[in-house]
Design a protein around this motif. Structure first.
Motif, PDB file in Angstrom:
ATOM      1  N   THR A  45      12.578  35.783 -21.053  1.00  0.00           N
ATOM      2  CA  THR A  45      11.505  36.693 -20.662  1.00  0.00           C
ATOM      3  C   THR A  45      10.183  35.928 -20.669  1.00  0.00           C
ATOM      4  O   THR A  45      10.093  34.825 -21.227  1.00  0.00           O
ATOM      5  CB  THR A  45      11.409  37.872 -21.639  1.00  0.00           C
ATOM      6  N   GLU A  67      16.719  38.250 -21.070  1.00  0.00           N
ATOM      7  CA  GLU A  67      17.017  39.373 -20.184  1.00  0.00           C
ATOM      8  C   GLU A  67      18.344  39.117 -19.498  1.00  0.00           C
ATOM      9  O   GLU A  67      18.631  37.989 -19.106  1.00  0.00           O
ATOM     10  CB  GLU A  67      15.943  39.454 -19.091  1.00  0.00           C
ATOM     11  N   GLU A  97      18.303  39.468 -26.849  1.00  0.00           N
ATOM     12  CA  GLU A  97      17.908  40.512 -25.899  1.00  0.00           C
ATOM     13  C   GLU A  97      17.172  41.642 -26.634  1.00  0.00           C
ATOM     14  O   GLU A  97      16.138  42.124 -26.176  1.00  0.00           O
ATOM     15  CB  GLU A  97      19.157  41.046 -25.185  1.00  0.00           C
ATOM     16  N   LYS A 135      20.411  39.878 -16.253  1.00  0.00           N
ATOM     17  CA  LYS A 135      20.210  40.311 -14.869  1.00  0.00           C
ATOM     18  C   LYS A 135      21.575  40.407 -14.209  1.00  0.00           C
ATOM     19  O   LYS A 135      22.286  39.420 -14.105  1.00  0.00           O
ATOM     20  CB  LYS A 135      19.344  39.310 -14.109  1.00  0.00           C
ATOM     21  N   TYR A 146      21.580  35.260 -17.325  1.00  0.00           N
ATOM     22  CA  TYR A 146      20.644  35.438 -18.423  1.00  0.00           C
ATOM     23  C   TYR A 146      19.412  34.614 -18.124  1.00  0.00           C
ATOM     24  O   TYR A 146      19.512  33.535 -17.548  1.00  0.00           O
ATOM     25  CB  TYR A 146      21.274  34.996 -19.743  1.00  0.00           C
TER      26      TYR A 146
END
Length: 134
Positions: A98, A82, A76, A84, A95
């Motif tokens: 990106t 990312e 991260e 969420k 997860y």
């Protein structure tokens, strides 16, 4: 003695060392990002789509909760994963990779292809050695 030839040779060596360093440093940075036993399996798992922590842990067998937590945090921080969180429930945290991490896909595929090629080479060489022993 410091002759013009030695001076030119030294300058070439310095330029070569500088060029070498400028090529090695970014490669080392890339290896740092994907290095380790778990990062590529985590990335491959998330390439299939968003996953909850428990789903990642289930798919990446033998990874402990602590290691998975640490790896996800590191990924991260590096902009590859990312987290969420569903506004209604923190238990619905997922997860995802990106957009930036999609740049790893051809690299991972190339590593896979190289690994398959290397395994075949080793297997073929092993068979040749066995045949010559007969």
């Amino acid at each position: 003695m410091n002759t013009p030839e030695n001076s030119t040779s030294n300058k070439r060596q310095i330029r070569f060392a500088s060029k070498c360093k400028s090529e090695i440093v970014p490669i080392m940075d890339a290896l740092y990002i994907i290095n380790g036993k778990w990062r590529i399996p985590i990335i491959l798992t998330l390439m299939e789509g968003n996953k909850r922590f428990s789903e990642i842990q289930k798919e990446v067998q033998k990874i402990t909760s602590k290691v998975l937590t640490d790896e996800l945090k590191e990924m991260e921080l590096n902009g590859f994963v990312e987290k969420k969180t569903n506004d209604q429930s923190r238990a619905k945290t997922e997860y995802q990779l990106t957009d930036y991490s999609s740049s790893l896909e051809p690299i991972i595929k190339s590593l896979r292809d190289f690994g398959m090629k290397h395994r075949k080479k080793i297997r073929d060489e092993s068979h040749q050695i066995k045949k010559s022993d007969d």
